[in-house]
Design a protein around this motif. Structure first.
Motif, PDB file in Angstrom:
ATOM      1  N   THR A   1      -8.030  -3.619  -1.050  1.00 30.21           N
ATOM      2  CA  THR A   1      -7.687  -4.950  -0.301  1.00 30.21           C
ATOM      3  C   THR A   1      -8.862  -5.230   0.376  1.00 30.21           C
ATOM      4  O   THR A   1      -9.610  -4.760   1.049  1.00 30.21           O
TER       5      THR A   1
ATOM      6  N   ASP B   1      -8.567   8.435   1.045  1.00 29.05           N
ATOM      7  CA  ASP B   1      -8.450   7.044   1.834  1.00 29.05           C
ATOM      8  C   ASP B   1      -9.760   6.753   2.353  1.00 29.05           C
ATOM      9  O   ASP B   1     -10.120   7.519   3.375  1.00 29.05           O
TER      10      ASP B   1
ATOM     11  N   TYR C   1      -2.089   5.371   6.601  1.00 27.74           N
ATOM     12  CA  TYR C   1      -1.691   5.762   5.513  1.00 27.74           C
ATOM     13  C   TYR C   1      -1.687   7.078   5.038  1.00 27.74           C
ATOM     14  O   TYR C   1      -1.287   7.485   3.846  1.00 27.74           O
TER      15      TYR C   1
ATOM     16  N   VAL D   1      -6.080  -3.343  -8.347  1.00 24.35           N
ATOM     17  CA  VAL D   1      -6.060  -1.758  -8.945  1.00 24.35           C
ATOM     18  C   VAL D   1      -6.801  -1.702 -10.148  1.00 24.35           C
ATOM     19  O   VAL D   1      -6.897  -2.458 -11.111  1.00 24.35           O
TER      20      VAL D   1
ATOM     21  N   VAL E   1       0.733  -1.186  -0.031  1.00 21.10           N
ATOM     22  CA  VAL E   1      -0.012  -0.175   0.231  1.00 21.10           C
ATOM     23  C   VAL E   1       0.690   1.339  -0.130  1.00 21.10           C
ATOM     24  O   VAL E   1       0.702   2.388  -0.781  1.00 21.10           O
TER      25      VAL E   1
ATOM     26  N   PHE F   1       2.324   1.845  -3.377  1.00 30.07           N
ATOM     27  CA  PHE F   1       1.229   2.432  -4.307  1.00 30.07           C
ATOM     28  C   PHE F   1       1.243   3.825  -3.856  1.00 30.07           C
ATOM     29  O   PHE F   1       1.197   4.716  -5.109  1.00 30.07           O
ATOM     30  N   LEU F   2       1.150   4.273  -2.750  1.00 30.37           N
ATOM     31  CA  LEU F   2       0.942   5.737  -2.589  1.00 30.37           C
ATOM     32  C   LEU F   2       2.427   6.490  -3.037  1.00 30.37           C
ATOM     33  O   LEU F   2       2.212   7.533  -3.476  1.00 30.37           O
TER      34      LEU F   2
ATOM     35  N   ILE G   1      -7.572   4.784  -2.206  1.00 28.94           N
ATOM     36  CA  ILE G   1      -7.387   3.664  -1.437  1.00 28.94           C
ATOM     37  C   ILE G   1      -8.605   3.092  -0.613  1.00 28.94           C
ATOM     38  O   ILE G   1      -9.119   3.804  -0.064  1.00 28.94           O
ATOM     39  N   SER G   2      -8.526   1.903  -0.647  1.00 22.81           N
ATOM     40  CA  SER G   2      -9.719   1.186   0.277  1.00 22.81           C
ATOM     41  C   SER G   2      -9.029   0.012   0.816  1.00 22.81           C
ATOM     42  O   SER G   2      -8.882  -1.235   0.212  1.00 22.81           O
ATOM     43  N   ILE G   3      -8.408   0.040   2.047  1.00 22.70           N
ATOM     44  CA  ILE G   3      -7.675  -0.817   2.576  1.00 22.70           C
ATOM     45  C   ILE G   3      -8.574  -1.795   3.989  1.00 22.70           C
ATOM     46  O   ILE G   3      -8.974  -1.150   4.969  1.00 22.70           O
TER      47      ILE G   3
ATOM     48  N   LEU H   1      -6.724   1.415  -5.292  1.00 22.96           N
ATOM     49  CA  LEU H   1      -6.243   0.238  -4.889  1.00 22.96           C
ATOM     50  C   LEU H   1      -7.304  -0.283  -3.765  1.00 22.96           C
ATOM     51  O   LEU H   1      -7.615   0.425  -2.835  1.00 22.96           O
TER      52      LEU H   1
ATOM     53  N   HIS I   1      -5.617  -8.166  -3.596  1.00 19.58           N
ATOM     54  CA  HIS I   1      -5.330  -6.948  -3.785  1.00 19.58           C
ATOM     55  C   HIS I   1      -5.838  -6.558  -5.305  1.00 19.58           C
ATOM     56  O   HIS I   1      -5.842  -7.557  -6.228  1.00 19.58           O
TER      57      HIS I   1
END
Length: 290
Positions: free
Chosen positions: A198, A108, A116, A286, A93, A96-97, A164-166, A196, A284
Protein backbone atom coordinates in the motif's frame (compact mmCIF):
# COMPACT_ATOMS: atom_id res chain seq x y z
CA UNK A 1 16.20 -30.43 9.59
CA UNK A 2 17.41 -26.95 10.49
CA UNK A 3 17.84 -23.99 8.18
CA UNK A 4 18.12 -20.24 8.35
CA UNK A 5 16.07 -17.98 6.11
CA UNK A 6 18.52 -15.20 6.80
CA UNK A 7 21.13 -14.34 4.23
CA UNK A 8 24.55 -15.57 5.36
CA UNK A 9 25.91 -12.01 5.17
CA UNK A 10 23.24 -10.55 7.44
CA UNK A 11 24.85 -11.04 10.85
CA UNK A 12 26.94 -7.88 10.79
CA UNK A 13 24.20 -5.78 9.23
CA UNK A 14 21.31 -6.55 11.57
CA UNK A 15 20.98 -5.88 15.28
CA UNK A 16 18.76 -8.85 15.87
CA UNK A 17 19.79 -12.47 15.32
CA UNK A 18 17.20 -14.40 13.34
CA UNK A 19 16.95 -18.17 13.19
CA UNK A 20 14.37 -20.57 11.78
CA UNK A 21 13.86 -24.17 12.83
CA UNK A 22 11.75 -26.63 10.85
CA UNK A 23 10.54 -30.05 11.95
CA UNK A 24 8.05 -32.65 10.83
CA UNK A 25 4.50 -31.79 11.88
CA UNK A 26 3.73 -33.32 15.25
CA UNK A 27 7.30 -33.59 16.54
CA UNK A 28 8.07 -31.74 19.73
CA UNK A 29 11.72 -30.91 20.55
CA UNK A 30 10.63 -27.48 21.72
CA UNK A 31 8.75 -26.86 18.50
CA UNK A 32 5.06 -26.03 18.37
CA UNK A 33 3.55 -29.38 17.39
CA UNK A 34 0.49 -27.66 15.94
CA UNK A 35 2.53 -25.60 13.48
CA UNK A 36 5.41 -27.99 12.96
CA UNK A 37 7.85 -25.07 12.70
CA UNK A 38 9.11 -22.20 14.80
CA UNK A 39 10.48 -18.87 13.62
CA UNK A 40 12.21 -16.87 16.32
CA UNK A 41 14.38 -13.81 16.93
CA UNK A 42 16.92 -13.35 19.69
CA UNK A 43 17.82 -9.86 20.85
CA UNK A 44 21.52 -9.32 20.49
CA UNK A 45 23.15 -6.54 21.40
CA UNK A 46 0.67 16.76 13.95
CA UNK A 47 -0.72 15.04 11.58
CA UNK A 48 -1.17 14.81 7.78
CA UNK A 49 -0.97 18.39 6.58
CA UNK A 50 1.11 18.45 3.40
CA UNK A 51 3.81 21.02 2.71
CA UNK A 52 5.46 21.99 -0.59
CA UNK A 53 8.58 20.05 -1.45
CA UNK A 54 11.50 22.42 -2.16
CA UNK A 55 12.54 22.36 -5.82
CA UNK A 56 16.22 22.57 -4.92
CA UNK A 57 15.97 19.22 -3.13
CA UNK A 58 14.30 17.47 -6.07
CA UNK A 59 17.53 17.52 -8.05
CA UNK A 60 19.22 15.38 -5.38
CA UNK A 61 16.47 12.79 -4.87
CA UNK A 62 18.78 10.00 -6.03
CA UNK A 63 20.78 10.33 -2.83
CA UNK A 64 19.81 8.14 0.10
CA UNK A 65 20.83 11.01 2.37
CA UNK A 66 17.41 12.58 1.78
CA UNK A 67 15.66 9.46 3.04
CA UNK A 68 18.07 9.21 5.94
CA UNK A 69 17.33 12.77 7.06
CA UNK A 70 13.62 13.02 6.31
CA UNK A 71 12.50 9.42 6.89
CA UNK A 72 14.87 7.21 8.88
CA UNK A 73 16.09 9.70 11.46
CA UNK A 74 12.64 11.25 11.82
CA UNK A 75 10.92 7.95 12.64
CA UNK A 76 13.65 7.04 15.09
CA UNK A 77 12.71 10.20 17.02
CA UNK A 78 8.92 10.13 16.71
CA UNK A 79 8.40 6.33 16.98
CA UNK A 80 6.94 6.30 20.55
CA UNK A 81 4.52 9.13 19.75
CA UNK A 82 3.65 7.62 16.35
CA UNK A 83 3.00 4.24 17.96
CA UNK A 84 0.64 5.81 20.48
CA UNK A 85 -1.52 7.29 17.69
CA UNK A 86 -1.33 4.45 15.13
CA UNK A 87 -2.93 1.48 16.85
CA UNK A 88 -5.87 0.68 14.55
CA UNK A 89 -5.38 -1.81 11.72
CA UNK A 90 -6.73 -1.32 8.20
CA UNK A 91 -9.53 -3.83 7.54
CA UNK A 92 -8.21 -4.65 4.05
CA UNK A 93 -4.77 -5.51 5.41
CA UNK A 94 -6.22 -7.53 8.28
CA UNK A 95 -8.49 -9.40 5.85
CA UNK A 96 -5.47 -10.24 3.67
CA UNK A 97 -3.63 -11.72 6.65
CA UNK A 98 -6.65 -13.66 7.87
CA UNK A 99 -7.19 -15.36 4.50
CA UNK A 100 -3.67 -16.84 4.40
CA UNK A 101 -3.30 -20.61 4.90
CA UNK A 102 -2.70 -22.01 8.36
CA UNK A 103 0.95 -21.85 9.54
CA UNK A 104 2.02 -19.44 6.78
CA UNK A 105 5.28 -17.61 7.46
CA UNK A 106 4.74 -13.91 6.71
CA UNK A 107 7.14 -10.96 6.59
CA UNK A 108 5.94 -7.49 7.53
CA UNK A 109 8.64 -5.31 5.95
CA UNK A 110 8.49 -1.81 7.42
CA UNK A 111 6.34 -3.03 10.30
CA UNK A 112 6.44 0.23 12.28
CA UNK A 113 4.91 -0.33 15.71
CA UNK A 114 3.94 -3.89 14.79
CA UNK A 115 0.16 -3.49 14.78
CA UNK A 116 -0.23 -6.15 12.06
CA UNK A 117 2.04 -8.71 13.72
CA UNK A 118 -0.77 -9.93 15.98
CA UNK A 119 -3.73 -9.95 13.56
CA UNK A 120 -3.83 -13.69 12.97
CA UNK A 121 -2.64 -16.21 15.55
CA UNK A 122 -2.77 -18.99 12.94
CA UNK A 123 0.22 -17.61 11.01
CA UNK A 124 3.82 -16.84 11.96
CA UNK A 125 4.65 -13.14 11.51
CA UNK A 126 8.19 -11.78 11.30
CA UNK A 127 8.56 -7.99 11.46
CA UNK A 128 11.37 -5.75 10.28
CA UNK A 129 11.96 -2.03 10.11
CA UNK A 130 14.77 0.39 9.35
CA UNK A 131 14.06 2.15 12.66
CA UNK A 132 15.60 0.69 15.81
CA UNK A 133 13.07 2.72 17.81
CA UNK A 134 10.15 0.99 16.08
CA UNK A 135 11.78 -2.42 16.53
CA UNK A 136 12.19 -1.69 20.21
CA UNK A 137 8.46 -0.91 20.46
CA UNK A 138 7.63 -4.20 18.72
CA UNK A 139 10.11 -6.21 20.77
CA UNK A 140 8.63 -4.89 24.01
CA UNK A 141 5.21 -6.06 22.81
CA UNK A 142 6.55 -9.57 22.32
CA UNK A 143 6.89 -9.47 18.55
CA UNK A 144 9.65 -11.07 16.51
CA UNK A 145 11.46 -8.23 14.75
CA UNK A 146 14.78 -7.20 13.30
CA UNK A 147 16.41 -4.02 12.01
CA UNK A 148 17.11 -4.10 8.29
CA UNK A 149 16.88 -2.16 5.02
CA UNK A 150 14.04 -2.82 2.56
CA UNK A 151 16.48 -2.25 -0.32
CA UNK A 152 18.64 -5.18 0.78
CA UNK A 153 16.69 -7.58 2.94
CA UNK A 154 18.76 -10.15 4.89
CA UNK A 155 16.44 -13.05 4.02
CA UNK A 156 17.13 -15.93 1.66
CA UNK A 157 15.23 -16.23 -1.63
CA UNK A 158 11.80 -17.90 -1.48
CA UNK A 159 11.67 -17.83 2.34
CA UNK A 160 8.15 -16.55 3.00
CA UNK A 161 4.63 -17.58 2.10
CA UNK A 162 3.45 -13.96 2.07
CA UNK A 163 4.77 -10.43 2.57
CA UNK A 164 3.11 -7.15 3.48
CA UNK A 165 4.47 -3.64 2.90
CA UNK A 166 2.13 -1.08 4.41
CA UNK A 167 2.83 2.62 3.76
CA UNK A 168 6.54 2.06 3.12
CA UNK A 169 7.37 2.29 -0.61
CA UNK A 170 6.25 5.94 -0.80
CA UNK A 171 9.19 6.87 1.44
CA UNK A 172 11.74 5.96 -1.27
CA UNK A 173 12.84 9.00 -3.22
CA UNK A 174 13.44 7.68 -6.74
CA UNK A 175 11.65 5.30 -9.06
CA UNK A 176 14.67 3.00 -9.20
CA UNK A 177 14.76 2.70 -5.43
CA UNK A 178 11.03 1.99 -5.35
CA UNK A 179 11.46 -0.76 -7.96
CA UNK A 180 14.36 -2.21 -5.95
CA UNK A 181 12.28 -2.18 -2.75
CA UNK A 182 9.43 -4.03 -4.49
CA UNK A 183 11.87 -6.47 -6.08
CA UNK A 184 13.22 -7.41 -2.66
CA UNK A 185 9.69 -8.12 -1.39
CA UNK A 186 9.09 -10.49 -4.31
CA UNK A 187 12.54 -12.09 -4.06
CA UNK A 188 11.91 -13.40 -0.54
CA UNK A 189 8.54 -14.91 -1.54
CA UNK A 190 8.20 -18.58 -2.44
CA UNK A 191 6.70 -19.27 -5.90
CA UNK A 192 2.95 -18.73 -5.63
CA UNK A 193 3.38 -16.50 -2.57
CA UNK A 194 1.59 -13.17 -2.31
CA UNK A 195 2.71 -9.66 -1.39
CA UNK A 196 0.36 -6.83 -0.44
CA UNK A 197 1.68 -3.28 -0.91
CA UNK A 198 0.00 0.00 0.00
CA UNK A 199 1.12 3.56 -0.77
CA UNK A 200 -0.33 7.04 -0.39
CA UNK A 201 -2.21 8.40 -3.41
CA UNK A 202 -1.75 11.80 -5.01
CA UNK A 203 -5.50 12.06 -5.48
CA UNK A 204 -6.82 12.46 -1.93
CA UNK A 205 -10.52 12.30 -2.88
CA UNK A 206 -11.60 10.64 0.38
CA UNK A 207 -10.26 13.65 2.29
CA UNK A 208 -11.45 16.04 -0.39
CA UNK A 209 -7.92 17.07 -1.38
CA UNK A 210 -5.97 17.00 -4.62
CA UNK A 211 -2.27 17.80 -4.77
CA UNK A 212 -0.30 18.57 -7.89
CA UNK A 213 3.16 17.94 -6.44
CA UNK A 214 4.01 14.29 -5.96
CA UNK A 215 7.01 14.87 -3.68
CA UNK A 216 6.00 16.48 -0.41
CA UNK A 217 6.91 16.87 3.24
CA UNK A 218 4.33 15.72 5.79
CA UNK A 219 4.91 17.39 9.18
CA UNK A 220 4.77 15.51 12.45
CA UNK A 221 4.15 17.59 15.57
CA UNK A 222 6.00 15.88 18.40
CA UNK A 223 4.12 16.19 21.68
CA UNK A 224 6.09 17.33 24.71
CA UNK A 225 5.69 14.09 26.68
CA UNK A 226 7.40 12.18 23.84
CA UNK A 227 10.20 14.69 23.37
CA UNK A 228 13.37 13.25 24.88
CA UNK A 229 15.71 15.97 23.59
CA UNK A 230 17.67 18.16 25.98
CA UNK A 231 17.26 21.30 23.92
CA UNK A 232 16.52 22.73 20.46
CA UNK A 233 17.71 20.64 17.52
CA UNK A 234 19.33 22.00 14.41
CA UNK A 235 16.95 22.49 11.47
CA UNK A 236 13.92 21.48 13.59
CA UNK A 237 11.15 24.06 13.72
CA UNK A 238 9.31 24.68 17.00
CA UNK A 239 5.70 25.86 17.03
CA UNK A 240 3.37 26.78 19.87
CA UNK A 241 -0.12 25.33 20.20
CA UNK A 242 -2.42 25.72 23.18
CA UNK A 243 0.42 27.05 25.29
CA UNK A 244 2.73 24.14 24.49
CA UNK A 245 5.77 23.94 22.25
CA UNK A 246 5.97 21.21 19.61
CA UNK A 247 8.96 20.20 17.52
CA UNK A 248 7.97 19.79 13.86
CA UNK A 249 9.60 16.90 12.00
CA UNK A 250 9.23 16.74 8.22
CA UNK A 251 8.70 13.33 6.62
CA UNK A 252 9.36 12.77 2.92
CA UNK A 253 6.56 11.17 0.85
CA UNK A 254 6.23 10.38 -2.83
CA UNK A 255 2.51 10.47 -3.62
CA UNK A 256 1.52 7.96 -6.30
CA UNK A 257 -0.52 8.78 -9.38
CA UNK A 258 -3.14 6.34 -10.64
CA UNK A 259 -1.40 3.49 -12.47
CA UNK A 260 2.07 4.38 -11.19
CA UNK A 261 2.28 1.54 -8.67
CA UNK A 262 1.30 -0.97 -11.35
CA UNK A 263 3.91 0.53 -13.70
CA UNK A 264 6.80 -0.01 -11.29
CA UNK A 265 5.45 -3.43 -10.27
CA UNK A 266 5.58 -4.45 -13.95
CA UNK A 267 9.38 -3.92 -13.81
CA UNK A 268 9.83 -6.37 -10.93
CA UNK A 269 11.25 -9.76 -11.94
CA UNK A 270 9.06 -12.84 -11.34
CA UNK A 271 6.04 -10.77 -10.28
CA UNK A 272 2.49 -11.02 -11.57
CA UNK A 273 -0.10 -8.35 -10.71
CA UNK A 274 -3.25 -10.02 -9.38
CA UNK A 275 -5.22 -6.90 -8.46
CA UNK A 276 -4.79 -3.18 -7.87
CA UNK A 277 -7.25 -0.76 -6.35
CA UNK A 278 -7.74 2.52 -4.49
CA UNK A 279 -9.11 2.60 -0.95
CA UNK A 280 -9.24 5.58 1.43
CA UNK A 281 -6.62 7.59 -0.49
CA UNK A 282 -4.21 4.65 -0.64
CA UNK A 283 -3.30 2.55 -3.66
CA UNK A 284 -3.15 -1.18 -2.94
CA UNK A 285 -1.60 -3.86 -5.11
CA UNK A 286 -1.35 -7.63 -4.68
CA UNK A 287 1.50 -9.41 -6.47
CA UNK A 288 2.17 -13.11 -6.89
CA UNK A 289 5.64 -14.55 -7.31
CA UNK A 290 5.77 -16.55 -10.53
Amino acid sequence: CFHSILNKQSSSASRFKFWSRVATRGESSGINAEYGRLVSLTHKNGENEMQPFPREIKSSLASSSLEDKYVNKVYDVIAPHFSHTRYKTWPLVEDFLKTLPFASIVADVGCGNGKYLFCNSDIQMVGSDHSMSFCKVCFERGAEVMVCDNLSLPYRDCSFDAVISIAVIHHFSTEERRVQALSELVRILRPGGLVLVTVWALEQAWKGKVYTDQDVFIPWYLQAQYNTSDGPKKDIETVEKDGQNFEVYKRYYHLFKEGELEAIASRVPNAKILRAYLDHDNFHIVLERC
